[in-house]
Scaffold this motif. Structure first.
Motif, PDB file in Angstrom:
ATOM      1  N   TYR A  20      -1.377 -47.998  68.594  1.00 40.63           N
ATOM      2  CA  TYR A  20      -1.460 -49.170  67.697  1.00 40.63           C
ATOM      3  C   TYR A  20      -2.568 -48.630  66.540  1.00 40.63           C
ATOM      4  O   TYR A  20      -3.176 -49.740  66.011  1.00 40.63           O
ATOM      5  CB  TYR A  20      -1.661 -50.444  67.944  1.00 40.63           C
ATOM      6  N   LEU A  21      -2.848 -47.521  66.184  1.00 37.31           N
ATOM      7  CA  LEU A  21      -3.855 -47.125  65.433  1.00 37.31           C
ATOM      8  C   LEU A  21      -3.400 -47.471  64.077  1.00 37.31           C
ATOM      9  O   LEU A  21      -2.264 -47.360  63.406  1.00 37.31           O
ATOM     10  CB  LEU A  21      -4.137 -45.679  65.531  1.00 37.31           C
ATOM     11  N   THR A  22      -4.583 -47.955  63.218  1.00 35.26           N
ATOM     12  CA  THR A  22      -4.338 -48.419  61.676  1.00 35.26           C
ATOM     13  C   THR A  22      -5.091 -47.684  60.797  1.00 35.26           C
ATOM     14  O   THR A  22      -6.003 -46.694  61.395  1.00 35.26           O
ATOM     15  CB  THR A  22      -4.630 -49.698  61.578  1.00 35.26           C
ATOM     16  N   GLY A  23      -5.071 -47.935  59.690  1.00 36.83           N
ATOM     17  CA  GLY A  23      -6.089 -46.921  58.655  1.00 36.83           C
ATOM     18  C   GLY A  23      -5.620 -45.624  58.189  1.00 36.83           C
ATOM     19  O   GLY A  23      -4.416 -45.432  58.668  1.00 36.83           O
ATOM     20  N   GLN A  24      -6.334 -44.903  57.908  1.00 34.66           N
ATOM     21  CA  GLN A  24      -5.967 -43.507  57.418  1.00 34.66           C
ATOM     22  C   GLN A  24      -6.354 -42.382  58.325  1.00 34.66           C
ATOM     23  O   GLN A  24      -7.400 -42.764  58.984  1.00 34.66           O
ATOM     24  CB  GLN A  24      -6.714 -43.321  55.887  1.00 34.66           C
ATOM     25  N   ILE A  25      -5.641 -41.505  58.180  1.00 32.18           N
ATOM     26  CA  ILE A  25      -5.996 -40.230  59.019  1.00 32.18           C
ATOM     27  C   ILE A  25      -7.458 -39.463  58.310  1.00 32.18           C
ATOM     28  O   ILE A  25      -7.528 -39.291  57.248  1.00 32.18           O
ATOM     29  CB  ILE A  25      -5.049 -39.082  58.801  1.00 32.18           C
ATOM     30  N   SER A  46      -1.529 -45.396  57.715  1.00 37.53           N
ATOM     31  CA  SER A  46      -1.072 -45.268  56.473  1.00 37.53           C
ATOM     32  C   SER A  46      -1.857 -44.380  55.625  1.00 37.53           C
ATOM     33  O   SER A  46      -2.891 -43.632  56.087  1.00 37.53           O
ATOM     34  CB  SER A  46      -1.241 -46.706  55.740  1.00 37.53           C
ATOM     35  N   GLY A  47      -1.560 -44.386  54.396  1.00 40.13           N
ATOM     36  CA  GLY A  47      -2.433 -43.475  53.423  1.00 40.13           C
ATOM     37  C   GLY A  47      -1.657 -42.108  53.425  1.00 40.13           C
ATOM     38  O   GLY A  47      -0.355 -41.965  53.673  1.00 40.13           O
ATOM     39  N   THR A  48      -2.083 -41.104  52.724  1.00 41.81           N
ATOM     40  CA  THR A  48      -1.612 -39.965  52.659  1.00 41.81           C
ATOM     41  C   THR A  48      -1.961 -38.846  53.827  1.00 41.81           C
ATOM     42  O   THR A  48      -2.914 -38.975  54.674  1.00 41.81           O
ATOM     43  CB  THR A  48      -1.984 -39.292  51.151  1.00 41.81           C
ATOM     44  N   ILE A  49      -1.269 -37.552  53.956  1.00 38.01           N
ATOM     45  CA  ILE A  49      -1.489 -36.814  54.833  1.00 38.01           C
ATOM     46  C   ILE A  49      -2.728 -35.879  54.345  1.00 38.01           C
ATOM     47  O   ILE A  49      -2.715 -35.627  53.065  1.00 38.01           O
ATOM     48  CB  ILE A  49      -0.227 -35.854  54.964  1.00 38.01           C
ATOM     49  N   PRO A  50      -3.699 -35.799  55.095  1.00 39.66           N
ATOM     50  CA  PRO A  50      -5.032 -34.832  54.479  1.00 39.66           C
ATOM     51  C   PRO A  50      -4.453 -33.327  54.183  1.00 39.66           C
ATOM     52  O   PRO A  50      -3.523 -32.730  54.555  1.00 39.66           O
ATOM     53  CB  PRO A  50      -5.865 -34.892  55.447  1.00 39.66           C
ATOM     54  N   SER A  51      -4.859 -32.952  52.957  1.00 43.78           N
ATOM     55  CA  SER A  51      -4.545 -31.792  52.284  1.00 43.78           C
ATOM     56  C   SER A  51      -5.014 -30.624  53.271  1.00 43.78           C
ATOM     57  O   SER A  51      -4.652 -29.515  53.212  1.00 43.78           O
ATOM     58  CB  SER A  51      -4.757 -31.562  51.050  1.00 43.78           C
ATOM     59  N   LEU A  67       2.757 -43.553  56.826  1.00 45.25           N
ATOM     60  CA  LEU A  67       2.309 -42.479  55.673  1.00 45.25           C
ATOM     61  C   LEU A  67       2.980 -42.109  54.658  1.00 45.25           C
ATOM     62  O   LEU A  67       4.371 -42.381  54.531  1.00 45.25           O
ATOM     63  CB  LEU A  67       1.967 -40.984  56.640  1.00 45.25           C
ATOM     64  N   SER A  68       2.476 -42.020  53.588  1.00 45.48           N
ATOM     65  CA  SER A  68       3.027 -42.140  52.264  1.00 45.48           C
ATOM     66  C   SER A  68       2.583 -41.147  51.240  1.00 45.48           C
ATOM     67  O   SER A  68       1.842 -40.251  51.876  1.00 45.48           O
ATOM     68  CB  SER A  68       2.948 -43.317  51.425  1.00 45.48           C
ATOM     69  N   GLY A  69       3.180 -40.834  50.147  1.00 45.09           N
ATOM     70  CA  GLY A  69       2.965 -39.824  49.369  1.00 45.09           C
ATOM     71  C   GLY A  69       3.399 -38.518  49.629  1.00 45.09           C
ATOM     72  O   GLY A  69       4.616 -38.551  50.312  1.00 45.09           O
ATOM     73  N   THR A  70       3.065 -37.513  49.123  1.00 50.19           N
ATOM     74  CA  THR A  70       3.947 -36.250  49.017  1.00 50.19           C
ATOM     75  C   THR A  70       3.183 -35.452  50.209  1.00 50.19           C
ATOM     76  O   THR A  70       2.091 -35.817  50.720  1.00 50.19           O
ATOM     77  CB  THR A  70       3.727 -35.451  47.976  1.00 50.19           C
TER      78      THR A  70
END
Length: 127
Positions: A20-25, A46-51, A67-70
């Protein structure tokens, strides 16, 4: 809870599936040069995958999050990456052409996202 922003610099294996982790990577994971396994599936990240994730990464499992974005094209430079699972998120856009350079890749799962394009454009295969 969240993934801590600072993990030990010598961390090689990080698995926190189904917690149940939340927030971004955290972007700080990119500083973990020895990290070979990152598995945080079945959470609510949530948020994006780190580049950028450490260059030794062999397994990256981010399945069943939000997770969202490209998908970052820089992940195509991960020469050690064998297993990649981004299934069941809300990722959009094209599968990066740079994935054609993932010579060690043996498993890829991208199902149940909003991705566009053709796999044969990336991997030069006929499906």
């Amino acid at each position: 809870g969240n993934i801590p922003p600072h993990l030990g610099d010598a961390m090689q294996f990080f698995s926190a599936d189904g917690n149940y982790l939340t927030g971004q990577i955290p972007l700080s994971l990119g500083n973990l040069s020895q990290l070979t396994i990152l598995s945080v599936s079945f959470n609510a990240l949530s948020g994006t995958i780190p580049s950028f994730i450490g260059e030794q990464l062999q397994i990256m499992n981010l399945e069943y999050n939000i997770l969202s974005g490209t998908i970052p094209s820089s992940l195509g430079s991960q020469q050690m990456l064998e297993y990649l699972n981004f299934g069941d998120n809300v990722l959009s856009g094209a599968i990066p052409v740079s994935f054609a350079h993932l010579g060690a890749l043996r498993y890829i799962e991208l199902s149940r996202n909003i991705l566009t394009g053709l796999l044969d454009d990336v991997f030069n295969v006929t499906v």
